[in-house]
Design a protein around this motif. Structure first.
Motif, mmCIF file in Angstrom:
data_model
loop_
_atom_site.group_PDB
_atom_site.id
_atom_site.type_symbol
_atom_site.label_atom_id
_atom_site.label_comp_id
_atom_site.label_asym_id
_atom_site.label_seq_id
_atom_site.Cartn_x
_atom_site.Cartn_y
_atom_site.Cartn_z
ATOM 1 N N SER A 190 0.821 -1.225 0.000
ATOM 2 C CA SER A 190 0.000 0.000 0.000
ATOM 3 C C SER A 190 0.847 1.265 0.000
ATOM 4 O O SER A 190 0.436 2.296 -0.554
ATOM 5 C CB SER A 190 -0.932 0.011 1.217
ATOM 6 N N ARG A 237 1.518 2.380 -3.635
ATOM 7 C CA ARG A 237 0.326 2.297 -4.473
ATOM 8 C C ARG A 237 -0.205 3.692 -4.785
ATOM 9 O O ARG A 237 -0.364 4.522 -3.893
ATOM 10 C CB ARG A 237 -0.743 1.480 -3.733
ATOM 11 N N CYS A 292 -5.283 3.792 -7.764
ATOM 12 C CA CYS A 292 -5.106 2.386 -8.124
ATOM 13 C C CYS A 292 -6.416 1.624 -7.940
ATOM 14 O O CYS A 292 -7.092 1.766 -6.922
ATOM 15 C CB CYS A 292 -4.011 1.760 -7.264
ATOM 16 N N GLN A 293 -6.781 0.821 -8.930
ATOM 17 C CA GLN A 293 -8.048 0.093 -8.907
ATOM 18 C C GLN A 293 -7.885 -1.385 -8.560
ATOM 19 O O GLN A 293 -8.857 -2.146 -8.631
ATOM 20 C CB GLN A 293 -8.737 0.226 -10.268
ATOM 21 N N ALA A 294 -6.686 -1.812 -8.178
ATOM 22 C CA ALA A 294 -6.467 -3.215 -7.826
ATOM 23 C C ALA A 294 -7.309 -3.589 -6.607
ATOM 24 O O ALA A 294 -7.481 -2.791 -5.681
ATOM 25 C CB ALA A 294 -4.995 -3.461 -7.540
ATOM 26 N N LYS A 295 -7.820 -4.809 -6.605
ATOM 27 C CA LYS A 295 -8.675 -5.255 -5.503
ATOM 28 C C LYS A 295 -7.901 -5.443 -4.205
ATOM 29 O O LYS A 295 -8.446 -5.260 -3.124
ATOM 30 C CB LYS A 295 -9.367 -6.562 -5.896
ATOM 31 N N SER A 296 -6.640 -5.822 -4.311
ATOM 32 C CA SER A 296 -5.833 -6.067 -3.116
ATOM 33 C C SER A 296 -4.429 -5.500 -3.300
ATOM 34 O O SER A 296 -3.844 -5.621 -4.381
ATOM 35 C CB SER A 296 -5.735 -7.571 -2.837
#
Length: 262
Positions: free
Chosen positions: A153, A156, A160-164
């Motif tokens: 994190s 990041r 950012c659209q990443a789920k995790s």
């Protein structure tokens, strides 16, 4: 029929990979060129999107088509319709189950950083630049702390659209070739701006502002605001996805990057 393509491009003249209303992206250029060969609209899906100014030595895409063309048409024919700075390197039929993005078990990036007092001339737009001397040993010690599964994190981007944010880093190396530092990363996947943020943090450590243990602190704190600023996109190269051998796709051949540094 599903076709996979290997693409290389210099991102300097493009507004990133992903198609947008105003055009000017690598995807826009590639789909327009494919349309010229297929005789109709062709939509492509890629292994990894890149931002404006970021380059790729081995981007992989796939598309579906009902028209039959020799593989040379998907390479030399498409290249004849593409603008300078982007080229198809190979084309290959793949199984209907293959997906350029979701079939990848990992991705590779390289960052080239010119370290000298003068800004780049010949390498302009193709390398990052930092003018103060950097310590290779401490950057190597810091990069080793990135290996394994972590919550990234702190590296990041806000959008950012990443789920995790949890990713597994299998390679994080730094080496020096004259006045060029080469950063190599391989992970299960990457967050938006993650590599550029990692490079920025390693540069802070390399110039002596922080110690290698700062990496551990950032990973634990999970706060983007505490890490170093995002580094320039100029020196970032997407070296391609990692696929299982059964897909039978060509291995990336970007050794010319190493050759140029010798």
């Amino acid at each position: 029929m599903r076709i996979a393509l290997g693409i290389e491009y210099c991102g300097t003249a493009f507004h990133g990979w992903q198609s947008q209303a105003g055009g000017g992206t690598v995807q826009d250029a590639l789909e327009a060129a494919l349309r010229g060969i297929a005789g109709g609209p062709v939509g492509v899906l890629c292994a990894g999107r890149t931002d404006a100014g970021v380059h790729a030595t081995h981007q992989v895409v796939h598309f579906d088509t009902l028209v039959e063309r020799p593989l040379t048409a998907w390479v030399r024919g498409v290249n004849s319709h593409l603008p300078e700075g982007v080229a198809v390197r190979w084309a290959q039929p793949v199984a209907a189950e293959f997906h350029a993005r979701f079939s990848a078990r990992g991705r590779r990036y390289r960052y080239l950083l010119l370290n000298r007092p003068q800004r780049p001339g010949l390498w302009q737009g193709r390398v990052g630049w930092f003018h103060w001397p950097l310590d290779l040993a401490v950057m190597q010690a810091a990069s080793a702390r990135l290996l394994g599964e972590h919550d990234f994190s702190a590296f990041r981007a806000a959008d950012c659209q990443a789920k995790s944010p949890i990713k597994t880093m299998s390679r994080a190396e730094v080496r020096q070739c004259g006045n060029m530092f080469v950063f190599d990363f391989e992970a299960s996947a990457f967050l938006h701006h993650m590599v550029r943020n990692l490079v920025g943090t390693l540069v802070y450590i390399g110039k002596g502002t922080q110690s290698p243990s700062w990496v551990d602190e950032l990973l634990q704190m999970k706060d983007r605001k505490l890490a170093a600023p995002t580094f320039s996109p100029d020196g970032l190269y997407f070296r391609g996805p990692v696929y299982e051998p059964h897909w039978g796709l060509p291995d990336p051949d970007d050794d010319f990057l190493d050759g140029m540094l010798k």
